[in-house]
Design an enzyme around this catalytic site. Sequence first.
Site, PDB file in Angstrom:
ATOM      1  N   HIS A 156       0.821  -1.227   0.000  1.00 34.73           N
ATOM      2  CA  HIS A 156       0.000   0.000   0.000  1.00 34.73           C
ATOM      3  C   HIS A 156       0.852   1.273   0.000  1.00 34.73           C
ATOM      4  CE1 HIS A 156      -3.756  -2.098   0.387  1.00 34.73           C
ATOM      5  NE2 HIS A 156      -3.398  -2.682   1.513  1.00 34.73           N
ATOM      6  N   HIS A 188      -6.202  -7.119  -0.772  1.00 35.36           N
ATOM      7  CA  HIS A 188      -6.384  -5.679  -1.026  1.00 35.36           C
ATOM      8  C   HIS A 188      -5.582  -5.240  -2.247  1.00 35.36           C
ATOM      9  CE1 HIS A 188      -6.850  -6.289   3.404  1.00 35.36           C
ATOM     10  NE2 HIS A 188      -7.872  -5.466   3.248  1.00 35.36           N
ATOM     11  N   ASP A 233      -2.474 -10.349  -2.778  1.00 35.15           N
ATOM     12  CA  ASP A 233      -3.094  -9.941  -1.514  1.00 35.15           C
ATOM     13  C   ASP A 233      -4.567  -9.597  -1.780  1.00 35.15           C
ATOM     14  OD1 ASP A 233      -2.077  -8.607   1.394  1.00 35.15           O
ATOM     15  OD2 ASP A 233      -3.844  -7.621   0.539  1.00 35.15           O
TER      16      ASP A 233
HETATM   17  C1  SP5 Z   1      -1.191  -5.232   3.766  1.00 36.13           C
HETATM   18  C2  SP5 Z   1      -2.668  -5.251   4.031  1.00 36.13           C
HETATM   19  O1  SP5 Z   1      -3.288  -6.302   3.905  1.00 36.13           O
HETATM   20  N1  SP5 Z   1      -3.240  -4.111   4.453  1.00 36.13           N
HETATM   21  C3  SP5 Z   1      -4.633  -4.055   4.713  1.00 36.13           C
HETATM   22  C4  SP5 Z   1      -5.061  -2.776   5.324  1.00 36.13           C
HETATM   23  C5  SP5 Z   1      -6.521  -2.789   5.661  1.00 36.13           C
HETATM   24  N2  SP5 Z   1      -6.871  -1.783   6.594  1.00 36.13           N
HETATM   25  C6  SP5 Z   1      -8.273  -1.573   6.843  1.00 36.13           C
HETATM   26  C7  SP5 Z   1      -8.812  -2.711   7.627  1.00 36.13           C
HETATM   27  C8  SP5 Z   1     -10.206  -2.489   8.115  1.00 36.13           C
HETATM   28  C9  SP5 Z   1     -10.576  -3.678   8.953  1.00 36.13           C
HETATM   29  N3  SP5 Z   1     -11.893  -3.635   9.493  1.00 36.13           N
HETATM   30  C10 SP5 Z   1     -12.190  -4.931  10.035  1.00 36.13           C
HETATM   31  C11 SP5 Z   1     -13.468  -5.044  10.712  1.00 36.13           C
HETATM   32  C12 SP5 Z   1     -13.552  -6.467  11.233  1.00 36.13           C
HETATM   33  N4  SP5 Z   1     -14.665  -6.708  12.047  1.00 36.13           N
HETATM   34 ZN    ZN Z   2      -4.255  -7.208   2.380  1.00 37.57          ZN
END
Ligand code: SP5
Ligand code: ZN
Length: 341
Positions: A159, A197, A195
């Site tokens: 990211h 994301h 990944d």
């Molecule tokens: C490297 C990588 O995988 N980065 C991912 C970043 C995601 N960040 C936002 C995550 C939001 C998670 N919300 C979770 C709710 C679960 N109940």
């Molecule tokens: Zn990820």
Amino acid sequence: MRIYATTAHHGHHSLELDQGELIQSWESPARADIVDAELAARGFADVRQPGDLDRALIEHVHASAYVDFLQTAHQRWVVDGNAGSCAMSNGWPARRMRHIRPEGIVAQLGYYSFAADCSIAANTWGAVVDAARSADAAAQYVAGGAGSAFARCRPPGHHASRDQFGGYCYLNNAAIAAERLRQSGAGRVAVLDVDYHHGNGTQDIFYHRGDVSFCSIHADPKVEFPYFLGHADEEGIAGGAGANLNLPLPHGTQSDEWFDALETSLQWIERRGAEAIVVSLGVDTFVDDPISQFRLGSQDFTRLGQRLATADRPMVFVMEGGYGAEPLGTNMVNVLDGFLS
Ligand code: SP5
Ligand code: ZN
């Protein structure tokens, strides 16, 4: 397969704004410990320390002022008198605002980041440097003739853009590996990002370049982080026109659809003429991942590794996401095991 890893990541566990609360990040030291334990249990014994940070290499991927900022941000945050343990902003340059670098540390944290799921702890920089060093060392090893290597990076990197952190990422480890492969003689390199994301940072870094192709299979940004990049019509610009391929998929995507996208990816990478491949290896596509919504099973990661081996290219695996408990180790090592089998 040789592994590059260090223990400096233990000092890095920052705060994350999740569902309106500041929590200890999902991106935890336990993640790397789980992977290291599984590697040891399954006979991956060639674990090495990487060499020194090559600042010139890093500056081919990131803006010099951004690297300086990361290195000094936490100290500046403390000197500035902020009470919180982790440095994070409260404002970002949004639509119709100016992109002029402000002066104070809190304002610069906004200038140099794009998300509030990520902050800078006292020992973050040390972990970030070691992850970058590990990716570089793995790339150097593969450039020297090895068929594959695994950079067990933490924090992850995909990211992180040329000059912004977010999504738990600070320096872009996969981009650093790709740049090292290029500088070591590979004429064309591909980064394949599996990944869950979108790898917005890697896309940003190579978007104008034709020598490093970028392909990502990920949850549709219309419904998933990082929300503002990763659509199918992003194909690269200038010298990089046609060198970017995004394959967004809906929440709930199962194995069959995911592996169809992998076929498309690998055929595209072959057409791009890549001599070496960097795999941004996130296993947060797993059905039980706590923050993600794809449905791959543990055997699917073995299948992924097996399919990657048929690409028959030197391959640098760089660890990205994957959360939760022990299955994270099983899934990550299944890819490497499948590749070797
Ligand atoms: C490297 C990588 O995988 N980065 C991912 C970043 C995601 N960040 C936002 C995550 C939001 C998670 N919300 C979770 C709710 C679960 N109940
Ligand atoms: Zn990820």
